[in-house]
Design a protein around this motif. Structure first.
Motif, mmCIF file in Angstrom:
data_model
loop_
_atom_site.group_PDB
_atom_site.id
_atom_site.type_symbol
_atom_site.label_atom_id
_atom_site.label_comp_id
_atom_site.label_asym_id
_atom_site.label_seq_id
_atom_site.Cartn_x
_atom_site.Cartn_y
_atom_site.Cartn_z
ATOM 1 N N LEU A 39 0.859 -1.033 -0.061
ATOM 2 C CA LEU A 39 0.104 -0.142 0.073
ATOM 3 C C LEU A 39 0.946 1.359 0.276
ATOM 4 O O LEU A 39 0.249 2.277 -0.623
ATOM 5 N N ILE A 44 -3.673 6.678 -2.082
ATOM 6 C CA ILE A 44 -4.862 6.341 -1.381
ATOM 7 C C ILE A 44 -5.229 7.517 -0.584
ATOM 8 O O ILE A 44 -4.389 8.038 0.213
ATOM 9 N N ASP A 66 -8.360 7.387 -6.667
ATOM 10 C CA ASP A 66 -7.391 6.909 -6.228
ATOM 11 C C ASP A 66 -7.258 5.506 -6.484
ATOM 12 O O ASP A 66 -7.947 5.040 -7.452
ATOM 13 N N VAL A 68 -7.815 2.851 -4.560
ATOM 14 C CA VAL A 68 -8.735 2.076 -3.629
ATOM 15 C C VAL A 68 -9.512 1.239 -4.485
ATOM 16 O O VAL A 68 -9.628 -0.020 -4.011
#
Length: 82
Positions: A39, A44, A66, A68
């Motif tokens: 991540l 994000i 983004d 996500v």
């Protein structure tokens, strides 16, 4: 079985990554497919509490663009997530 592992730690080669390495190696030995999602380098964004996501119950409706949706899609397509 398709397994997704998620690494959110900002520390490269830290304890979390070591544990995931060990877990992924064991899963591959047991003939499972493993994909890691790191991540830290992804875009994000924080929630802005606009409630746009509540307008549709059939799909995520966040107005923020983004990474996500891509991450969620990969998690939902897997049989398990760690």
């Amino acid at each position: 079985m398709d397994v997704v592992t998620i690494l959110a730690s900002p520390r490269p080669k830290g304890n979390t990554e070591r544990i995931l390495d060990w877990t992924e190696r064991a899963l591959r030995e047991w003939r499972h497919s493993v994909e890691r999602i790191h991540l830290q380098p992804l875009d994000i964004k924080d929630c802005v509490a606009c409630l746009a996501c509540a307008e549709s119950v059939s799909e995520p409706g966040c107005i923020l663009r983004d990474d996500v949706p891509n991450v969620l899609g990969r998690i939902l397509a897997a049989d398990a997530a760690i």
